[in-house]
Design a protein around this motif. Structure first.
Motif, PDB file in Angstrom:
ATOM      1  N   PHE A   5       0.838  -1.218   0.000  1.00 52.35           N
ATOM      2  CA  PHE A   5       0.000   0.000   0.000  1.00 52.35           C
ATOM      3  C   PHE A   5       0.870   1.263   0.000  1.00 52.35           C
ATOM      4  CE2 PHE A   5      -1.732   3.440   2.636  1.00 52.35           C
ATOM      5  CZ  PHE A   5      -2.834   3.799   1.856  1.00 52.35           C
ATOM      6  N   LEU A   6       1.932   1.250   0.873  1.00 48.43           N
ATOM      7  CA  LEU A   6       2.794   2.424   0.951  1.00 48.43           C
ATOM      8  C   LEU A   6       3.451   2.728  -0.388  1.00 48.43           C
ATOM      9  CD1 LEU A   6       4.560   1.874   4.407  1.00 48.43           C
ATOM     10  CD2 LEU A   6       2.736   3.499   3.860  1.00 48.43           C
ATOM     11  N   ASP A  14       0.847   4.222  -2.646  1.00 52.46           N
ATOM     12  CA  ASP A  14       0.365   5.516  -2.183  1.00 52.46           C
ATOM     13  C   ASP A  14       1.431   6.605  -2.341  1.00 52.46           C
ATOM     14  OD1 ASP A  14      -1.820   6.958  -1.137  1.00 52.46           O
ATOM     15  OD2 ASP A  14      -0.829   7.088   0.809  1.00 52.46           O
ATOM     16  N   ALA A  41       1.156   7.856  -5.780  1.00 53.25           N
ATOM     17  CA  ALA A  41      -0.048   8.679  -5.945  1.00 53.25           C
ATOM     18  C   ALA A  41       0.131  10.054  -5.285  1.00 53.25           C
ATOM     19  CB  ALA A  41      -1.262   7.963  -5.364  1.00 53.25           C
ATOM     20  N   LEU A  42       0.698  10.077  -4.067  1.00 53.53           N
ATOM     21  CA  LEU A  42       0.895  11.342  -3.355  1.00 53.53           C
ATOM     22  C   LEU A  42       1.843  12.262  -4.116  1.00 53.53           C
ATOM     23  CD1 LEU A  42       1.185  10.106   0.357  1.00 53.53           C
ATOM     24  CD2 LEU A  42      -0.689  11.401  -0.671  1.00 53.53           C
TER      25      LEU A  42
END
Length: 481
Positions: free
Chosen positions: A281-282, A285, A288-289
């Motif tokens: 997930f990290l 993400d 994406a961030l």
């Protein structure tokens, strides 16, 4: 007392003369009052005719016929030769005169074209004097078949004409006073208009200075913001690259871990940590961030650029071929925060060629019309921006679903400082400035509005500028510097 003057001693006659004097003092028409007084005096002296000549204001002895009976048409208002005839003699000497017979026989100078074969008559002429100042003369005449006037008649008439002179003088002063009042009122109204114009001009200068200051500040702030945004974007690019490399390296370690069996203690600790931190997930993400951060910074960069473009321009601005759709998008980007909570923006762009214009000036027009459209909407509404081409003109239309404009205001909305907003919430300059800018481009603004339904402003601009328009704008810019 002679019968000839019996009328002037009658109380009713004297009372009537007093009433005429009162009428004159109340500002009645001077010609009419003088004529009525003369006719009253002619009746009082039992005369066939009479006339009044007054000195023209601003002269010493130029006489003008002010009233008369039994005179040829058009005589009233005529000026008499200086020093000629009975009137001229009486005004020059300040003494009354009795004429029994032909005036030429008195030895007085007469007009050379005056007939000499008139019937013998009797006449009296008195100067009209007020405080040792002669203002004119009065004469009465009898035909040859009537008794002649006497020196006694002349003396009695002198007292009467003194009263008449006072009445006429008072009336002249009354008329002069009224004229001065009218002149002062006119001058006062002119001064008020000039003061209002000066105040408007001062407000325009102040507003222009404020706008210029805001433009300079905006350009400076945009420049200051642009520098840190530029290096943050640069660093973010490097960070994205580094994060991608780190994620690639970690993925290689995960693949290596899966190939080992049994796992060494260090790999077991790493697997436990990876699973507890939800590494997959990290990794997703982070990407994406970083992408969202780049998008946000790019938006800041576009806003800053649009702000710099909007504030750029002035006396040194040149005509350019501009994509109006890009200009509209730039302005929408600046104004979006102003109206996003009140209205949705709908763009309906048609096919448009590049337009020859002063881009920063048109940006100001678009901004003013968009802000006005937002202010016209009380609750949530819609603002539609549409474009198109019609012959040699491009049109840009701003339609809103706001409250509309009352019909009695439509003819005034382009006047400087006209506003329906509360004090402190509007200068009334937005539309007048926009109108002036569009006119300088050789275009026009059309408006159509319906109360409760909304308003539509259409800006029409020539695709290419005529030489005359460009020259006038250059002259205006030169004058401004």
């Amino acid at each position: 007392m002679a019968d000839a003057t019996g009328g002037i001693t009658d109380l009713a006659w004297i009372s009537a003369l007093y009433a005429l004097g009162h009428k004159a003092a109340n500002g009645a028409n001077p010609r009419q009052v003088q004529q009525e007084i003369l006719e009253h005096i002619v009746r009082g002296f039992d005369a066939e005719s009479g006339s009044i000549a007054l000195i023209v204001q601003g002269t010493d002895d130029q006489l003008e016929i002010a009233a008369g009976t039994d005179l040829p048409r058009g005589t009233i208002g005529n000026q008499l030769p200086r020093g000629i005839g009975v009137f001229g003699h009486v005004v020059a000497t300040g003494q009354p005169i009795l004429v029994n017979g032909d005036a030429a026989e008195t030895g007085l100078p007469v007009r050379t074209n005056e007939a000499r074969n008139r019937s013998t008559h009797s006449a009296m002429c008195w100067p009209l004097r007020v405080q040792e100042r002669t203002i004119g003369a009065l004469a009465v005449n009898r035909a040859a078949d009537r008794p002649r006037y006497t020196v006694t008649d002349l003396d009695q008439g002198q007292a009467l004409t003194s009263l008449l002179a006072l009445v006429i003088s008072n009336h002249q002063m009354h008329v002069e006073r009224d004229n001065r009042i009218v002149e002062l009122q006119t001058l006062n109204a002119t001064m008020q208009r000039m003061n209002a114009s000066l105040e408007d001009a001062q407000n325009q200068v102040i507003q222009a200075e404020k706008l210029a200051s805001i433009g300079q500040i905006s350009a400076g702030v945009a420049h200051e913001i642009n520098n840190p945004v530029a290096f943050v974007l640069s660093n973010l690019g490097s960070l994205e690259s580094y994060a991608a490399q780190i994620c690639e390296l970690l993925s290689a370690y995960v693949d290596a871990e899966r190939a080992l069996s049994p796992l060494p203690p260090a790999f077991l600790r790493a697997r436990t940590l990876r699973e507890s931190k939800d590494f997959d997930f990290l990794r997703g993400d982070i990407v994406a961030l970083l992408a969202e951060s780049r998008d946000g910074l790019m938006r800041v960069k576009r806003i800053v650029q649009d702000l710099r473009d909007f504030s750029r321009g002035g006396a040194d601005e040149t005509w350019q071929m501009v994509d109006l759709h890009a200009a509209l998008d730039s302005t929408l980007n600046i104004v979006r925060n102003e109206i996003k909570y009140k209205a949705s923006i709908v763009k309906s762009y048609g096919e448009l060629p590049e337009i020859e214009c002063l881009p920063s000036r048109l940006n100001q027009v678009f901004l003013n019309l968009l802000v006005n459209a937002g202010h016209a909407i009380d609750a949530h509404g819609t603002i539609t921006v549409s474009t198109g081409i019609s012959g040699t003109e491009a049109w840009i239309r701003f339609s809103d679903t706001g409250c509309g404009i009352p019909s009695d205001h439509l003819n005034r909305i382009f006047e400087p400082f006209f506003t329906t907003k509360p004090v402190g919430q509007g200068t009334g300059l937005g539309l007048s400035v926009s109108y002036a800018i569009v006119r300088k481009h050789g275009g026009r603004i059309e408006v159509d509005s319906e109360l409760g339904r909304g308003t539509r402003f259409t800006v029409l601009l020539p695709v290419r500028q005529s030489p005359d328009v460009a020259i006038e704008v250059v002259k205006a810019h030169a004058a401004a510097t």
